[in-house]
Design a protein around this motif. Structure first.
Motif, PDB file in Angstrom:
ATOM      1  N   THR A  94     -32.076  13.120  12.476  1.00 51.25           N
ATOM      2  CA  THR A  94     -31.792  13.897  11.271  1.00 51.25           C
ATOM      3  C   THR A  94     -30.692  13.268  10.419  1.00 51.25           C
ATOM      4  O   THR A  94     -30.481  13.671   9.284  1.00 51.25           O
ATOM      5  N   ASN A  98     -30.502  12.945   5.642  1.00 51.06           N
ATOM      6  CA  ASN A  98     -29.657  14.069   5.260  1.00 51.06           C
ATOM      7  C   ASN A  98     -28.210  13.667   5.022  1.00 51.06           C
ATOM      8  O   ASN A  98     -27.510  14.307   4.251  1.00 51.06           O
ATOM      9  N   ASN A 134     -41.756  13.168   2.901  1.00 53.41           N
ATOM     10  CA  ASN A 134     -42.908  13.706   3.620  1.00 53.41           C
ATOM     11  C   ASN A 134     -44.227  13.064   3.179  1.00 53.41           C
ATOM     12  O   ASN A 134     -45.275  13.374   3.743  1.00 53.41           O
ATOM     13  N   HIS A 363     -32.556  20.073  13.937  1.00 55.74           N
ATOM     14  CA  HIS A 363     -33.571  20.265  12.896  1.00 55.74           C
ATOM     15  C   HIS A 363     -33.559  21.684  12.324  1.00 55.74           C
ATOM     16  O   HIS A 363     -34.467  22.059  11.585  1.00 55.74           O
ATOM     17  N   ASN A 366     -34.081  22.286   8.440  1.00 55.18           N
ATOM     18  CA  ASN A 366     -35.447  22.028   7.972  1.00 55.18           C
ATOM     19  C   ASN A 366     -36.439  23.038   8.541  1.00 55.18           C
ATOM     20  O   ASN A 366     -37.401  23.417   7.863  1.00 55.18           O
ATOM     21  N   LYS A 369     -36.158  26.215   6.532  1.00 51.70           N
ATOM     22  CA  LYS A 369     -36.767  26.062   5.195  1.00 51.70           C
ATOM     23  C   LYS A 369     -38.288  26.051   5.277  1.00 51.70           C
ATOM     24  O   LYS A 369     -38.979  26.375   4.310  1.00 51.70           O
ATOM     25  N   ILE A 371     -40.961  23.678   7.985  1.00 50.78           N
ATOM     26  CA  ILE A 371     -41.313  22.281   8.263  1.00 50.78           C
ATOM     27  C   ILE A 371     -42.609  21.913   7.543  1.00 50.78           C
ATOM     28  O   ILE A 371     -43.595  22.654   7.562  1.00 50.78           O
ATOM     29  N   SER A 439     -45.650  26.206  10.018  1.00 45.30           N
ATOM     30  CA  SER A 439     -44.197  26.177   9.852  1.00 45.30           C
ATOM     31  C   SER A 439     -43.567  27.491  10.305  1.00 45.30           C
ATOM     32  O   SER A 439     -42.471  27.494  10.882  1.00 45.30           O
TER      33      SER A 439
END
Length: 455
Positions: A94, A98, A134, A363, A366, A369, A371, A439
């Motif tokens: 990560t 980031n 992504n 993680h 993310n 939010k 994935i 997700s």
């Protein structure tokens, strides 16, 4: 009884030596009879620090963190983003996008968080483009210097581990002349090297039956030539044989010993005077519960004694009947053996509660939010770990504990050892992405894993 340093015999300024360096294990074993300045402190500079640094990727992947710091070990990596190669040092995957700005190997490109890029001086903003990570291909490459397993420094470390552990279990509280040769090698690197790399698969098989992959294990025995030896298995990746002394000495009665330290710091082991004494202990440790087809059915008197299996395997082993050397393999053949076990160990790091909790924590932002999987992603371990979280989040699987998850893994993948291959990860990612709300399922699974407790 006066305590003295087991290396030099001094009575002053004794300290507690981490038999296995703190940065290489989550479970401490301590020898309190090592003088602080001349030996305990100096060993770090002489050989420990270099070995720790070169094994940083392995300890990081196995979620081993020094108690002296808050972060996992940093390691060097090359990251290929959409065909351009970048170099970086990192603590976690990560970190890549980031926190860090990475420079390409050719020096022509930078990549990193847009807010950090904009704060840099001298940037031509006409050449800055925003990229959705992504939707591009990303590959991480890490090289492990295989020479670290063969160097004198790791030999000195293996000898130090074996010697201090053997002395601890035999209550040695001063310097003994019988250990002069191994002490000289540990302190100076000179004299006869008492350490050999094991190449025989049957010995790896024995140690792996007695402990899990990723564990450190120690196994003392008397060889066919009468010498006292200790096998030192580091992570289950490489096994060293350390010749402690030429024969059994009166000051050290215990010579049939075993200890394994797993990634969650749990320890299992035993110590016995000899193979014969161990046989007697085993006989006393079982009781007859019935007869079946004319055979006695026996079971352990204490079903909670986790060492019984290890004792039986030790007793049935032929290691202590062997004559050294154990192997005639070339360096190239030994590298093949080490790489084989290295790959196995790195595959299992996703299958520990410590590793899962760390992954969820790193993680978390993310995941919360939502994935979105990169169809071009090549991080197989991450895909596999996300699948474990995904499986946990599916209510009908009824995964509420790490034991439930372990049982799911054994059933799903038909065993404990899993080859996390590109083919397997493509199948798992496809299965997840075909679920409309994957997700959200991962989010629920992450919450469940956060609530799971260590045993």
């Amino acid at each position: 009884m006066v305590r003295r340093c087991i290396y030099c015999g001094t009575e002053t300024d004794l300290s507690k030596s981490d038999i296995i360096p703190d940065a290489l294990t989550n479970g401490k074993i301590i020898n309190p009879n090592v003088c602080r300045v001349a030996h305990n402190n100096k060993f770090s500079d002489m050989f420990e620090d270099e070995v720790i640094s070169k094994l940083a990727f392995i300890t990081n992947e196995l979620d081993i963190k020094s108690s002296k710091g808050n972060q996992y070990a940093r390691y060097a990596a090359n990251v290929i983003v959409d065909g351009t190669e970048y170099t970086t040092k990192m603590n976690a995957d990560t970190d890549l996008f980031n926190k860090k700005i990475m420079r390409s190997v050719d020096g022509k490109s930078l990549i990193g968080p847009m807010d950090k890029i904009k704060k840099m001086k001298g940037i031509d903003y006409g050449k800055v483009t925003e990229t959705d990570i992504n939707q591009i291909e990303i590959e991480k490459k890490v090289s492990i210097d295989m020479g670290v397993f063969f160097g004198q420094k790791i030999h000195r470390l293996a000898a130090k581990i074996a010697f201090e552990w053997y002395c601890l279990n035999n209550n040695v509280t001063s310097k003994l002349s019988a250990f002069e040769s191994v002490i000289e090698f540990i302190i100076t690197g000179e004299g006869t090297d008492p350490v050999q790399i094991i190449g025989k698969e049957d010995i790896y098989g024995l140690i792996n039956q007695m402990s899990d992959l990723g564990n450190h294990s120690l196994f003392s025995y008397v060889a066919g030539d009468g010498s006292v030896n200790v096998l030192v298995s580091l992570f289950g990746i490489v096994i060293y044989n350390v010749r402690i002394c030429d024969s059994i000495i009166p000051e050290c009665p215990y010579n049939a010993m075993f200890l394994t330290i797993n990634l969650d710091a749990k320890k299992t082991g035993f110590k016995s005077v000899s193979k014969k004494a161990l046989e007697q202990e085993l006989q006393k440790g079982f009781q007859q519960v019935g007869m079946f087809n004319g055979f006695q059915v026996m079971c352990p008197c204490n079903i909670n004694d986790n060492s019984m299996t290890c004792k039986m395997l030790y007793f049935l082993s032929s290691v202590y009947d062997a004559n050294l050397p154990f192997n005639d393999e070339s360096a190239e053949e030994l590298i093949v053996v080490i790489k084989k076990h290295l790959n196995k160990v790195l595959n299992i790091s996703a299958l520990t509660i410590r590793g899962l909790k760390r992954f969820v924590n790193e993680h978390k932002g993310n995941i919360e939010k939502g994935i979105v999987f990169n169809p071009y992603g090549t991080n197989m371990k991450a895909i596999f770990t996300f699948y474990l979280i995904f499986a946990t989040g599916i209510a009908e699987n009824q995964i509420h504990s790490f034991e439930d998850l372990s049982e799911f893994v054994r059933t799903k993948f038909a065993g404990k050892e899993i080859a996390i291959s590109e083919e397997l990860c493509n199948i798992l990612q496809k299965e997840m992405m075909e679920s409309e709300h994957y997700s959200d399922i991962i989010k629920e699974g992450a919450k469940s894993i956060e609530e799971m407790r260590f045993d």
